[in-house]
Design an enzyme around this catalytic site. Structure first.
Site, PDB file in Angstrom:
ATOM      1  N   GLU A   1      40.361 -40.158 -20.698  1.00 40.63           N
ATOM      2  CA  GLU A   1      40.818 -39.155 -19.740  1.00 40.63           C
ATOM      3  C   GLU A   1      40.032 -39.231 -18.429  1.00 40.63           C
ATOM      4  OE1 GLU A   1      41.901 -34.365 -19.921  1.00 40.63           O
ATOM      5  OE2 GLU A   1      40.557 -35.251 -21.396  1.00 40.63           O
TER       6      GLU A   1
ATOM      7  N   LYS B   1      49.198 -33.900 -17.467  1.00 39.66           N
ATOM      8  CA  LYS B   1      48.800 -33.209 -18.691  1.00 39.66           C
ATOM      9  C   LYS B   1      49.600 -31.924 -18.835  1.00 39.66           C
ATOM     10  CE  LYS B   1      44.536 -32.117 -21.239  1.00 39.66           C
ATOM     11  NZ  LYS B   1      43.047 -32.176 -21.182  1.00 39.66           N
TER      12      LYS B   1
ATOM     13  N   SER C   1       3.223 -30.413 -29.772  1.00 36.57           N
ATOM     14  CA  SER C   1       2.391 -29.387 -30.411  1.00 36.57           C
ATOM     15  C   SER C   1       2.046 -29.703 -31.861  1.00 36.57           C
ATOM     16  CB  SER C   1       3.116 -28.037 -30.359  1.00 36.57           C
ATOM     17  OG  SER C   1       4.251 -28.056 -31.216  1.00 36.57           O
TER      18      SER C   1
END
Length: 728
Positions: A45, A114, A357
């Site tokens: 598309e 579309k 961490s």
């Protein structure tokens, strides 16, 4: 008479507004399609301009440059003698449509707009495009002069038509039309259309893949035919990742497919089908045959071209394949890694910086970067992908570099830093050091106490007051402020190191700062605004804590990282409050007042099932009936919505995150809701309280009736015994 047709579906990693790069990738896909013997090529598309142009679709430049690219395609010698279908925006009568343009040998045959737009989740198509509402109707479209110059055409058909070649008939759907309950593939099939193409821009979500596969298979199971699905791949400038998986099906069975995740920019699959298999299959469906005889017709654009060679009896046809779906943990290992690669190579930066961490979240982020390094190695050494190698050399500013191992590459791309304080434990530092050492990231350890003390000292000089942690006699406000200072100092250090670490190595450019807040923490607001959760991008921001743990378990074996077992087993903690005799005193779940599993349930109910506080309570009071009382469920739901309300503002600045979870609270694209709420939810919580009281009254009533029934039964039993002479 020819009957065997070879069709090609293209998977392209396009980039919004990268007209030159998009053109090159389209041409590459056409070249590969022809090399595979295809006479028809379709693509994803809006492949010419890129899907995520968004408000650039309001600009006339976007349409101008799209037509310029189409002109280049029309005159390219490579495009001779192959029917080509490409996607671009087209303005017709001052209305913008998302279109397919089908052309052959310098002639445009049809512009197909579309018919159904997508406006849910991450998509806002009707903001820029309009649906074509004239069903089975075409009209004249007047071509720009730059196109007429090459084609000699002034007018071409635009609308809901199909292409009729000498040997078959081809119809079109565009993305959402497959997902809609009013899909075109059924009426197209009934009108004799044998090949149906769907050009898509469909993003990835965990556990979503099977839905698309079922839709593609079912598109031809009922009515027969060949369905050709072409999807975008990659990050074209947004949070979502298009996951490829282009495929071709025949009569309800998958014949060929592209990879779901890959670093390659172009992947073409080609399949040879026998048109007679479609005709035989359809003829055997007698009820459909009767429906087809009265089906209305689509306008047919007739073209003097055959997709099949005249003599094709020896041409082998494809056989069905089995589709193997990736597990969620495999999707996490590959999807965010590919997204990071696209973002890195297109951002012009030289690597990543990650505050590590030693917990699950930051460790998952580090392992995803390490997975990316593994994918790069595979693409270069196994796939021979010169584009990946070229991009890598450009990123590292070394035109001669070729990676020898994922660890060596990770050392050059990923910079990690453990930012400890007096509140950090030696266990978390050890875990961070061990992980960094195993994946070979460039790792440092720093202590942030001096910077934190400097902030507190300035505050004390101004106010003459010294804030304290609650464990030292301070109030909740003081306690929270002292935690937030540490978190925000880490963000400042992150950007300082990200901007200068390559300078210390004699390399140009900077590093992208990676965030590592998971989707559940964002939902709950369990983060400090503008702390080290604020970053350039976040590969795990759309992934739940539960799925991250599953991913870590998978990565332990996949990448041979045994240290991950220790990280998984360690209780999640922010380590922002003082230790108690050197032992951890703060855990995330205790701080949040809810578990991560509960958070996932809240998130799915809130977003996917569209529950407000009252509806959520009504569902959870049943789901959790064996664990909590109705009153406890009410308090938990209220606590969640209070926290959600007071922290929602954090979503306005949340780090752009890889979209993976369908209940993401991400505010900028996916989850559009207010950020200023009435935090006590007075009306909604009153409704919950009434329901709690109602349930309690029903239980009291049931208990009373049960008690009376029991007394009545005992009395009846006594009378029976008396009548039978039994002593009571």
């Amino acid at each position: 008479m020819g009957r065997k047709v070879t069709i090609a579906a293209s998977t392209l990693n396009q980039w919004a507004l990268d007209f030159e790069g998009n053109l090159d990738r389209i041409l590459q896909s056409i070249l590969e399609a022809k090399e595979l013997g295809a006479t028809f090529r379709t693509g994803p598309e809006l492949e010419i301009c890129g899907y995520s142009c968004e408000d650039h679709f309001y600009e006339s430049d976007t349409f101008l440059h799209s037509w310029e690219v189409l002109a280049e395609l029309l005159i390219a010698p490579l495009c001779k003698d192959i029917l080509i279908d490409v996607g671009m925006p087209v303005m017709h009568k001052n209305v913008c449509y998302n279109c397919r343009v089908i052309f052959l040998n310098k002639k445009i045959l049809l512009i197909r707009p579309k018919r159904i737009l997508c406006d849910s989740g991450n998509y806002r198509e009707s903001r820029w495009f309009t649906t074509w509402k004239k069903e089975r109707c075409v009209e004249d479209f007047y071509l720009p002069r730059m196109i007429t110059k090459h084609t000699g055409q002034r007018v071409v058909p635009i609308g809901d038509g199909v292409i009729s070649t000498l040997d078959t008939c081809i119809g079109f759907e565009i993305c959402e039309e497959l997902w809609s309950s009013a899909s075109s593939h059924i009426p197209l099939s009934l009108d004799g259309v044998e090949i149906i193409c769907n050009s898509s821009g469909s993003h990835t979500e965990l556990r979503k893949g099977f839905v698309m596969v079922d839709l593609v298979k079912n598109a031809t199971m009922k009515c027969g035919g060949c369905y050709v699905y072409s999807n975008l791949r990659g990050c074209d400038g947004q949070r979502i990742y298009f996951d490829g998986v282009s495929c071709i099906s025949l009569n309800g069975k998958i014949l060929n497919r592209a990879r779901q995740f890959a670093l390659g920019e172009v992947e073409v699959i080609a399949t040879t089908i026998d048109l007679e298999d479609i005709r035989t299959y359809r003829n055997s469906l007698r009820s459909n045959s009767h429906l087809a005889s009265s089906a209305p017709s689509y306008p047919r654009i007739v073209v003097d071209f055959s997709l099949s060679p005249e003599h094709d009896t020896t041409l082998p046809t494809a056989v069905p394949i089995e589709w193997h779906f990736l597990l969620p943990e495999e999707e996490i290992a590959q999807g965010p890694a590919c997204w990071l690669w696209d973002y890195l190579r297109r951002s012009g930066q030289g690597g990543f910086f990650l505050p590590l961490s030693g917990g699950v979240d930051s460790s998952s982020t580090a392992v995803i970067v390490y997975s990316m390094c593994n994918l790069i190695m595979e693409a270069i050494h196994q796939g021979g992908d010169q584009k990946v190698l070229s991009d890598l050399r450009r990123i590292l500013a070394n035109p001669e570099y070729t990676p020898k191992s994922p660890q060596e590459l990770c050392n050059k791309i990923l910079f990690t830093c453990y930012m400890g304080s007096e509140n950090s434990s030696k266990e978390t530092r050890a875990r961070a050091d061990a992980l960094a050492g195993t994946i070979c990231s460039t790792h440092t350890n720093i202590i942030i106490d001096k910077a934190v003390s400097a902030f507190i000292e300035v505050f004390t000089q101004v106010t003459t007051m010294l804030p304290k942690f609650s464990s030292n006699g301070g109030c909740a406000r003081q306690n929270l402020a002292l935690q937030n200072i540490q978190a925000r100092v880490r963000m400042v250090f992150s950007y300082l190191f990200a901007q200068l670490m390559l300078w210390t190595k004699g390399r140009p450019g900077g590093l992208l700062v990676l965030g590592s807040a998971n989707v559940d923490e964002s939902l709950r607001g369990y983060m400090t605004k503008y702390d080290c959760s604020s970053a350039d991008i976040n590969p795990i921001g759309g992934i739940s804590k539960t799925d991250l743990r599953r991913f870590m378990s998978y990565a332990t074996k996949k990448f041979k990282l045994p240290i991950l077992n220790e990280i998984i087993d360690a209780p999640p903690t922010a380590e922002l409050e003082p230790l108690r005799q050197g032992v951890l005193a703060q855990t995330d779940e205790e701080d949040m007042g809810m578990t991560y599993d509960e958070l996932s349930q809240y998130g799915r109910l809130r977003k996917i099932e569209c529950c407000g506080p009252y509806s959520m309570y009504c569902k959870l009071v049943q789901t959790w009936s064996s664990t909590y009382t109705p009153k406890q469920v009410a308090e938990k739901v209220k606590h969640f919505f209070r926290c959600y309300a007071i922290n929602r503002h954090k979503m306005t600045v949340v780090t752009p995150s890889y979209h993976a979870e369908s209940y993401s609270p991400e505010d900028n694209r996916f989850d559009l809701r207010p950020f200023l709420y009435r935090a006590n939810w007075s009306w909604q919580f009153r409704a919950i309280d009434k329901q709690v009281e109602y349930i309690a009254s029903v239980k009291r009533s049931d208990s009373t009736e049960s008690s009376l029934s029991l007394k009545s039964k005992k009395s009846s039993d006594s009378n029976v015994r008396l009548r039978s002479g039994v002593t009571v």
